[in-house]
Enzyme design. Structure first.
Site, PDB file in Angstrom:
ATOM      1  N   GLU A 277      77.835   5.293  12.160  1.00  0.00           N
ATOM      2  CA  GLU A 277      77.933   4.556  10.904  1.00  0.00           C
ATOM      3  C   GLU A 277      76.869   3.467  10.959  1.00  0.00           C
ATOM      4  OE1 GLU A 277      80.598   4.548  13.175  1.00  0.00           O
ATOM      5  OE2 GLU A 277      81.680   6.269  12.365  1.00  0.00           O
TER       6      GLU A 277
ATOM      7  N   ALA B   5      68.905  -4.043  15.812  1.00  0.00           N
ATOM      8  CA  ALA B   5      69.765  -5.164  15.385  1.00  0.00           C
ATOM      9  C   ALA B   5      68.925  -6.366  14.967  1.00  0.00           C
ATOM     10  CB  ALA B   5      70.724  -5.549  16.509  1.00  0.00           C
ATOM     11  N   ARG B   6      67.814  -6.587  15.625  1.00  0.00           N
ATOM     12  CA  ARG B   6      66.931  -7.714  15.282  1.00  0.00           C
ATOM     13  C   ARG B   6      66.220  -7.516  13.950  1.00  0.00           C
ATOM     14  NH1 ARG B   6      64.760  -9.774  21.134  1.00  0.00           N
ATOM     15  NH2 ARG B   6      66.726  -9.333  22.179  1.00  0.00           N
TER      16      ARG B   6
ATOM     17  N   GLN C  94      73.574   2.423  21.918  1.00  0.00           N
ATOM     18  CA  GLN C  94      73.892   2.598  23.332  1.00  0.00           C
ATOM     19  C   GLN C  94      75.356   2.957  23.500  1.00  0.00           C
ATOM     20  OE1 GLN C  94      73.880  -0.832  25.956  1.00  0.00           O
ATOM     21  NE2 GLN C  94      73.198   0.441  27.650  1.00  0.00           N
TER      22      GLN C  94
ATOM     23  N   LYS D 291      71.592  -1.032  19.260  1.00  0.00           N
ATOM     24  CA  LYS D 291      70.369  -1.120  20.063  1.00  0.00           C
ATOM     25  C   LYS D 291      69.679  -2.397  19.593  1.00  0.00           C
ATOM     26  CE  LYS D 291      67.148   1.608  22.377  1.00  0.00           C
ATOM     27  NZ  LYS D 291      67.151   1.014  23.691  1.00  0.00           N
ATOM     28  N   SER D 292      69.373  -3.288  20.490  1.00  0.00           N
ATOM     29  CA  SER D 292      68.935  -4.629  20.102  1.00  0.00           C
ATOM     30  C   SER D 292      67.676  -4.640  19.236  1.00  0.00           C
ATOM     31  CB  SER D 292      68.742  -5.515  21.333  1.00  0.00           C
ATOM     32  OG  SER D 292      67.704  -5.027  22.148  1.00  0.00           O
ATOM     33  N   THR D 293      66.752  -3.723  19.466  1.00  0.00           N
ATOM     34  CA  THR D 293      65.530  -3.707  18.657  1.00  0.00           C
ATOM     35  C   THR D 293      65.853  -3.484  17.184  1.00  0.00           C
ATOM     36  OG1 THR D 293      64.231  -2.914  20.526  1.00  0.00           O
ATOM     37  CG2 THR D 293      63.284  -2.569  18.338  1.00  0.00           C
TER      38      THR D 293
ATOM     39  N   TYR E 149      92.099  12.689  23.811  1.00  0.00           N
ATOM     40  CA  TYR E 149      91.829  12.851  22.383  1.00  0.00           C
ATOM     41  C   TYR E 149      91.978  14.314  21.976  1.00  0.00           C
ATOM     42  CZ  TYR E 149      89.759  12.522  17.812  1.00  0.00           C
ATOM     43  OH  TYR E 149      89.569  12.581  16.458  1.00  0.00           O
TER      44      TYR E 149
ATOM     45  N   GLN F  67      82.952  17.782  17.021  1.00  0.00           N
ATOM     46  CA  GLN F  67      82.106  17.564  15.849  1.00  0.00           C
ATOM     47  C   GLN F  67      80.793  18.313  15.994  1.00  0.00           C
ATOM     48  OE1 GLN F  67      83.326  13.251  14.088  1.00  0.00           O
ATOM     49  NE2 GLN F  67      81.583  13.274  15.388  1.00  0.00           N
TER      50      GLN F  67
END
Length: 166
Positions: A110, A88-89, A129, A84-86, A143, A150
């Site tokens: 993770e 990541a920044r 995302q 999520k970019s927020t 799969y 899980q």
């Protein structure tokens, strides 16, 4: 092909109506919603997932987490988790994870802090995302591995050792 919001919604609604074979399901499902100053739920080309339990990450930390949402993928859709970019920044990375067609359960995330500050991620905050890719044909190898179904607790890696092989 990456699925649009309209296709994601159509597949979820079809799955909930009892369509056979089972389709895509995301539970609980949310339209675009803002919480903790960030959006989650259905986006233009994916679905923003929320972290189940809050955590603090020190610089260099690596932690496992799980999502609020349970995902079930049909045999013709693959999921790919992205940052999520927020976050990541700020240096928070959610490792790029592939969810094979036919996988179902609560995704284990993770999460790493590559930044220089302690970061608190509150429970219920949008964290990553899920992007859905349509296969050209339904797979005949859905799969059926060790991470199927899980639970809503982080699931560590299970790997082969002399003790658990053969």
């Amino acid at each position: 092909m990456i699925l649009s919001a309209q296709s994601i919604m159509r597949l979820v609604l079809a799955s909930r109506s009892g369509a056979e074979p089972p389709g895509l399901d995301i539970y609980p499902f949310a339209e675009r919603t803002v919480e903790h100053g960030m959006s989650y739920g259905l986006s233009a080309a994916g679905y923003d997932l929320r972290i189940n339990d809050g955590m603090t990450l020190a610089p260099g930390d690596f932690r496992l987490a799980t999502t609020v949402e349970r995902i079930a993928l049909p045999v013709d859709v693959m999921g790919q988790l992205a940052d999520k970019s927020t976050w990541a920044r700020r240096g928070i990375a959610v490792q790029n994870t592939i969810f094979e067609p036919g996988w179902r359960g609560y995704p284990t995330l993770e999460i790493s802090n590559h930044g220089s500050e302690h970061i608190y991620i509150p429970s219920g905050a949008p964290i990553g995302q899920m992007i859905f890719h349509l296969l050209d044909h339904p797979t005949d190898r859905p799969y059926a591995g060790r991470y199927q179904d899980q639970k809503q607790v982080p699931t560590p890696a299970i790997y082969a050792t002399e003790e658990n092989v053969g």
